[in-house]
Design an enzyme around this catalytic site. Structure first.
Site, short mmCIF file in Angstrom:
data_model
loop_
_atom_site.label_atom_id
_atom_site.label_comp_id
_atom_site.label_asym_id
_atom_site.label_seq_id
_atom_site.Cartn_x
_atom_site.Cartn_y
_atom_site.Cartn_z
N GLN A 178 54.80 15.92 45.83
CA GLN A 178 55.15 14.50 45.89
C GLN A 178 55.87 14.06 44.61
O GLN A 178 56.84 13.28 44.66
CB GLN A 178 53.91 13.65 46.12
CG GLN A 178 54.19 12.21 46.48
CD GLN A 178 54.77 12.06 47.88
OE1 GLN A 178 54.62 12.95 48.71
NE2 GLN A 178 55.45 10.97 48.13
N ILE B 161 41.76 41.84 55.56
CA ILE B 161 41.44 42.66 54.39
C ILE B 161 42.57 42.60 53.37
O ILE B 161 43.67 43.12 53.61
CB ILE B 161 41.16 44.12 54.80
CG1 ILE B 161 40.10 44.18 55.91
CG2 ILE B 161 40.74 44.93 53.58
CD1 ILE B 161 38.80 43.48 55.56
N GLU C 202 36.69 33.94 51.55
CA GLU C 202 35.35 34.14 50.99
C GLU C 202 34.40 33.00 51.30
O GLU C 202 33.66 32.51 50.44
CB GLU C 202 35.44 34.43 49.48
CG GLU C 202 36.14 35.75 49.23
CD GLU C 202 36.04 36.25 47.80
OE1 GLU C 202 35.05 35.93 47.13
OE2 GLU C 202 36.96 36.97 47.38
N GLU D 74 35.55 40.64 60.51
CA GLU D 74 36.11 41.34 61.67
C GLU D 74 36.83 40.32 62.54
O GLU D 74 36.69 39.10 62.33
CB GLU D 74 34.98 42.03 62.44
CG GLU D 74 34.28 43.11 61.63
CD GLU D 74 33.21 43.86 62.39
OE1 GLU D 74 32.58 44.73 61.80
OE2 GLU D 74 33.01 43.56 63.60
#
Length: 387
Positions: free
Chosen positions: A343, A165, A370, A135
């Site tokens: 690089q 989400i 996550e 949230e």
């Protein structure tokens, strides 16, 4: 120039079926995924039809039971499929991982009646899921979420806002954690919310550094009515369900990270072998060849780590610590390898003419989603000290 793998990564697979599945995945990636990735990313187009193609090929349901429409594949195989998908296009690989995560609650904690009623549709290939835990003010501290689900007769009335989400506004169902009781983890429950529910809406997609083709949006629940029969597990079981799903989901992120890292390495090796300076390919210079060697070594180590964790899961052993280690190491590896690939390409690596800069932008988010890598270190440390 585009990154492609001239030869498949040497893999140890448990069956001929698994080998055929990986070959199918690789073929689909080369034909349907990789060729469109750069253009669709630049245009921020969500590749919904690609997910349908993968679903019809059986790639959206691999780790779930065949009796409900799943693929009956061990996590060891499923994660290698994810790696191949992410190697072609992270938006697709991560999208499949999120869909798998969103099915986990029902598959792992639903009643037999619930699974037979809803799981075949979720696994059938035409639906795409989303996972609603975070949230605006509740990220790493997931137990502090505020979205409420109050029982009114035979329906829950859900109100609140979910944030970050993946597939927000584009999913067909939302596995949603909401508060049905008091503050704290024990007051959280899990509801399976269908898209199109009255009062459910998506905010405009977030404007992100990378992953432009993968919509990430807040989801607003404004008095959304959800039938009581869509409660997964009992009331108060939602936090346990969420954590169990995240253990498996972190392995998915680890596999996706190695897919991106491998794509970045392949691009760097190809470029270093053709770019001429001082009369010879730059790959011949020790400083650069050592850099490529370190990139390849980290990738192999990360792949071994996520597969070892997957085998623990497949054997029914605890794997929370190992999943956190895999997520931490593999995503840090993806960021390091993608940065080194930029690089190797020098100035060209900093332009959008080559995918190196996109790999670098995409790798960054994998260290965050996550569970940030700081949270992974916290999980690992607590396991080591027995806390």
């Amino acid at each position: 120039m585009t990154a492609g793998r001239p030869e498949p990564v040497d893999r140890q697979l448990p069956s001929d079926e698994a080998r055929e599945l990986l070959a199918l995945t690789r073929d689909l990636v080369d034909r349907e995924v990789r060729p469109r990735s750069a253009e669709d990313e630049a245009a921020a187009r969500f590749p919904r039809e690609v997910f349908r193609t993968l679903g019809r090929a059986g790639l959206l349901s691999l780790p779930y039971a065949g009796e409900y429409g799943g693929g009956d594949q061990p996590y060891e195989v499923y994660l290698q499929v994810l790696e191949e998908l992410a190697n072609g296009w992270l938006a697709v690989g991560l999208g499949v991982s999120v869909h798998t995560l969103s099915c986990h609650a029902l598959a792992g904690f639903g009643s037999e009646e619930q699974k037979r009623r809803w799981l075949p549709g979720m696994l059938g290939g035409e639906q795409l899921g989303a996972y609603c835990l975070s949230e605006p003010q509740s990220g790493s501290d997931a137990a502090s979420l505020r979205t409420r689900a109050d029982l009114d007769g035979e329906q829950y009335v859900v109100s609140g806002t979910k944030a970050w989400i993946t597939h927000g506004g584009r999913a067909d169902f939302y596995s949603t954690m909401a508060r049905t009781g008091d503050e704290g983890a024990r007051g959280i429950s899990c509801l399976l919310v269908p898209a199109g529910s009255e009062g459910l809406s998506a905010a405009p997609p977030e404007r992100k550094m990378g992953m432009w083709s993968s919509p990430t949006a807040q989801m607003h629940f404004d008095g959304v009515r959800v039938d009581r029969e869509r409660l997964v597990g009992g009331e108060g079981q939602g936090f346990r369900i969420a954590l169990a799903a995240l253990d498996s989901g972190r392995l998915g992120i680890a596999a996706c990270a190695i897919g991106v890292a491998q794509a970045a390495l392949d691009l760097a090796v190809e470029y270093a072998g053709t770019r001429q300076q001082f009369g010879r390919p730059i790959a011949d210079f020790q400083g650069l060849s050592f850099l490529l060697a370190d990139m390849a070594t980290r990738i192999e180590a990360g792949r071994a780590l996520y597969l070892a964790a997957a085998r623990r899961r497949d054997a029914g052993r605890a794997f929370t610590k190992e999943a956190a280690m895999a997520k931490l190491f593999c995503t840090d590896t993806a960021m390091r390898v993608a940065t080194d690939a930029v690089q190797v390409l020098g100035g060209y690596g900093y332009t959008r003419d080559y995918p190196a800069e996109r790999f670098m932008r995409e790798a960054k988010v994998l260290q965050i989603v996550e569970g940030t890598n700081q949270i992974q270190r916290l999980v690992i440390g607590r396991h080591l000290t027995g806390r």
